[in-house]
Design an enzyme around this catalytic site. Structure first.
Site, mmCIF file in Angstrom:
data_model
loop_
_atom_site.group_PDB
_atom_site.id
_atom_site.type_symbol
_atom_site.label_atom_id
_atom_site.label_comp_id
_atom_site.label_asym_id
_atom_site.label_seq_id
_atom_site.Cartn_x
_atom_site.Cartn_y
_atom_site.Cartn_z
ATOM 1 C CD GLU A 42 -2.814 1.025 2.496
ATOM 2 O OE1 GLU A 42 -3.522 2.005 2.720
ATOM 3 O OE2 GLU A 42 -2.806 0.018 3.236
ATOM 4 N NE ARG A 274 3.814 -7.771 10.467
ATOM 5 C CZ ARG A 274 3.186 -7.055 9.530
ATOM 6 N NH1 ARG A 274 2.182 -7.557 8.864
ATOM 7 N NH2 ARG A 274 3.568 -5.816 9.260
ATOM 8 C CE LYS A 284 3.090 0.117 4.768
ATOM 9 N NZ LYS A 284 2.508 -0.079 3.449
HETATM 10 P P1 ATP Z 1 2.740 -2.265 7.926
HETATM 11 O O1 ATP Z 1 1.986 -2.937 9.022
HETATM 12 O O2 ATP Z 1 4.152 -1.991 8.244
HETATM 13 O O3 ATP Z 1 2.033 -1.068 7.371
HETATM 14 P P2 ATP Z 1 1.595 -3.744 5.855
HETATM 15 O O4 ATP Z 1 1.466 -5.194 5.865
HETATM 16 O O5 ATP Z 1 0.372 -2.969 6.114
HETATM 17 O O6 ATP Z 1 2.786 -3.338 6.771
HETATM 18 P P3 ATP Z 1 1.745 -3.489 3.034
HETATM 19 O O7 ATP Z 1 2.187 -2.336 2.222
HETATM 20 O O8 ATP Z 1 0.324 -3.882 3.003
HETATM 21 O O9 ATP Z 1 2.194 -3.191 4.513
HETATM 22 O O10 ATP Z 1 2.664 -4.743 2.746
HETATM 23 C C1 ATP Z 1 3.028 -5.219 1.477
HETATM 24 C C2 ATP Z 1 3.468 -6.639 1.618
HETATM 25 O O11 ATP Z 1 4.574 -6.767 2.509
HETATM 26 C C3 ATP Z 1 2.344 -7.499 2.176
HETATM 27 O O12 ATP Z 1 2.258 -8.688 1.427
HETATM 28 C C4 ATP Z 1 2.764 -7.764 3.595
HETATM 29 O O13 ATP Z 1 2.266 -8.971 4.065
HETATM 30 C C5 ATP Z 1 4.292 -7.739 3.508
HETATM 31 N N1 ATP Z 1 4.872 -7.370 4.797
HETATM 32 C C6 ATP Z 1 4.617 -6.255 5.505
HETATM 33 N N2 ATP Z 1 5.271 -6.268 6.679
HETATM 34 C C7 ATP Z 1 5.993 -7.414 6.710
HETATM 35 C C8 ATP Z 1 6.882 -8.006 7.656
HETATM 36 N N3 ATP Z 1 7.184 -7.418 8.821
HETATM 37 N N4 ATP Z 1 7.428 -9.206 7.350
HETATM 38 C C9 ATP Z 1 7.150 -9.795 6.180
HETATM 39 N N5 ATP Z 1 6.324 -9.296 5.252
HETATM 40 C C10 ATP Z 1 5.744 -8.114 5.494
HETATM 41 MG MG MG Z 2 -1.301 -3.408 4.751
#
Ligand code: ATP
Ligand code: MG
Length: 577
Positions: A42, A274, A284
């Site tokens: 995102e 994760r 984020k």
């Molecule tokens: P955050 O909670 O930091 O905002 P998010 O999952 O909302 O992370 P996205 O932009 O939706 O962020 O993530 C893009 C991809 O990266 C998704 O497939 C997500 O599962 C993966 N991802 C995000 N954080 C991690 C992590 N700590 N370890 C492994 N994969 C991750």
């Molecule tokens: Mg997300």
């Protein structure tokens, strides 16, 4: 640590569970031997090292199995997306060394998703609900008890179609109505209790402008994004495990009653753990808070666990990729030691970073019996990288007055201190043996200058008479070195688990107030021409990189990581005795 990371790899093949699934699928021909993945960020922040794990996985398996990997922006949420984030995401993926097959936007599928939603209404699988968000939540109930059905659940197909159309046309204010799936209000999985598919949000979107005032929810949208791109393995993190039944339900609902040739593609969602790292936070939203509250200097502050922060800190993409490969894929969340990541950087830079000498906290040393011809001094040979025979040598200027580290001198040396002290002889790296003869102090008793004599016969670092010294210290010429700002970093948080805080406090209470120290250092002159991003080992001090704020007039270096410091451990041991 290693055992834990390895436990999920097959003993016979060394493959993690995701690659084993892919190989099985390729064997059985489930997807016709095709592997298609996507990385779906995102664009609401910069990527962090957790995203790097997902990038290495998605792009990695595509590469390994001759498949494809799309970069897809999950821009279903109109409020938060920004161009700056889009640019940074692309720069980060490329820097990590990956190429996307296609760059796509979830918002490009809004029309199709809308049609799918109408189809579900016609099939009696979705309805327009007039409950407020609060009531939707209240009716859903706790997992331990069945929820209550919405009074709007059984309104006619025609009425729902009409209301959905009017929702789209902007006739209702934000939050007035939702479109919901008709699934099962007594499911133990709350996600299946008539989840919301669309909400009203009168908000412009960076891509679709004001065309839409209803926006799809993540669960409704994500499976179709995968489906329309004919993704085979939709890899996501564990928090989506409970959403998988919904992911499958939505695709099955579109396919229901459709003839075989009209069926839409149904990818397989697979969840992995994760990445969490000690002494930092991978969220984020929280990283945005640090940026907005100016607790760090932007998203790429070298203390940030963002990909751009690590890059500016001096990390190599190779080190990050090796780290991600090492930690592998597991099915249970765990926290990895920051030190493990640092070790991958040390291993990488040890092989390729040129060695240089720099003094972070200078102490003046005058070599009283050395005559340098009015400052000309001499040039000594120094080895560029003992790990790389092709790296060659360079010249370092030596003069009568030099700087050494304040830490490398003690007027009263503690036990096992092998560096300079009154009456003690040490080796100056690549230069001579020197012996301390005298100290000069200021009015308050601080040592301001150390006087030594040198032994001309030890030029290059060895005594012809076989005499040994216990310590070798680094130095720079006082006149010929260049001043530079060097930024030394400590972890951003005081605690290995920053979210563990006493009642009533939040994670910010764990911020380390001393995570950045700036020192006015002296560098050997060859470093004056180094370019932003160049990496070096400063002997005995660690690995350093030139910061983007650096200029020839005012060089700025970041410490990427320290070398292993045996002395610090030793000092602790003696302090305990
Ligand atoms: P955050 O909670 O930091 O905002 P998010 O999952 O909302 O992370 P996205 O932009 O939706 O962020 O993530 C893009 C991809 O990266 C998704 O497939 C997500 O599962 C993966 N991802 C995000 N954080 C991690 C992590 N700590 N370890 C492994 N994969 C991750
Ligand atoms: Mg997300």
């Amino acid at each position: 640590m290693d055992a834990k990371h390895e436990e999920n790899k097959s003993e016979s093949t060394g493959l993690d569970f995701i690659r084993r699934i892919i190989e099985d699928d390729n064997r059985t021909g489930k997807w016709g031997g095709r592997v298609a993945t996507r990385f779906p960020p995102e664009p609401n922040g910069y990527l962090h090292i957790g995203h790097a794990k997902s990038i290495c996985l998605n792009f990695g398996v595509a590469e390994e199995y001759g498949g494809s990997c799309n970069l897809r922006y999950d821009d279903t949420n109109p409020a938060k997306e920004e161009e700056e984030y889009v640019k940074s995401i692309e720069a980060d993926v490329q820097w990590l060394g990956f190429k996307w097959s296609n760059k796509l936007w979830a918002s490009d599928y809004f029309d199709t998703m809308y049609e799918y939603a109408q189809e579900l209404i016609r099939k009696g699988l979705a309805f327009v609900c007039d409950l407020s968000a609060d009531d939707v939540a209240k009716f859903r109930g706790p997992p331990t008890r069945p929820g209550k059905e919405s009074p709007w659940r059984n309104r006619s197909v025609e009425e729902s179609l009409d209301l959905f159309d009017r929702m789209r046309k902007g006739e209702f204010p934000d939050g007035a109505r939702t479109l919901r799936a008709k699934i099962d209000m007594s499911s133990p999985n709350l996600n299946l209790r008539d989840p919301v598919m669309y909400r009203i949000l009168h908000e412009a979107h960076h891509n679709t402008g004001t065309k839409w005032c209803i926006y799809p929810m993540y669960d409704w949208a994500h499976g179709f994004e995968d489906s329309l791109e004919k993704i085979t393995h939709s890899l996501c993190t564990l928090e989506f495990e409970n959403h998988r039944p919904l992911y499958d339900w939505f695709i099955d609902a579109v396919n229901k009653d459709r003839p075989k040739e009209k069926q839409i593609w149904h990818p397989q969602q697979i969840e992995f753990a994760r990445l969490n790292l000690t002494y930092t936070l991978l969220s984020k939203r929280k990283l945005l808070t640090l940026v907005e509250e100016k607790r760090v200097n932007g998203w790429d502050d070298p203390r940030m666990p963002t990909v751009s922060g690590f890059r500016r800190r001096g990390y190599t993409p190779e080190a990050i990729r090796a780290f991600c490969k090492h930690i592998g894929m597991n099915k249970a969340d765990s926290t990895v030691e920051m030190n493990l990541l640092e070790n991958f950087l040390r291993d990488d830079l040890n092989k390729r970073a040129p060695r240089r000498m720099a003094v972070l906290k200078p102490l003046k040393v005058v070599i009283t019996n050395y005559s340098d011809g009015g400052g000309a001094g001499e040039e000594l040979d120094a080895i560029n990288n003992p790990e790389d025979a092709n790296a060659g040598t360079r010249k370092v200027p030596f003069t009568r007055t030099i700087y050494i580290e304040q830490d490398d001198f003690r007027e009263v040396p503690p036990p096992k201190y092998f560096r300079l002290a009154p009456g003690v002889e040490v080796r100056l790296r690549y230069a001579y043996f020197i012996k301390c003869t005298n100290v000069v102090k200021d009015a308050s008793g601080n040592v301001t200058e150390v006087h030594c004599t040198y032994d001309p016969a030890t030029r290059g670092g060895d005594a012809p008479d076989g005499r040994k010294v216990k310590g070798t210290i680094h130095w720079v010429s006082a006149e010929k070195s260049v001043p530079a700002e060097v930024r030394l970093y400590d972890p951003l948080f005081k605690s290995a688990f920053p979210e563990d805080v006493p009642e009533g406090q939040d994670w910010r209470a764990n911020l380390n107030p001393n995570s950045l120290e700036r020192v006015e250092a002296r560098l050997e002159p060859s470093l004056a021409t180094a370019q932003p991003g160049d990496r070096f080992q400063f002997e005995r001090l660690g690995y350093f990189t030139v910061d983007k704020e650096s200029s020839p007039a005012k060089p700025v270096f970041n410490r990427s990581v320290t070398l292993k410091d045996a002395w610090a451990k030793e000092e602790k041991k003696t302090a305990k005795k």
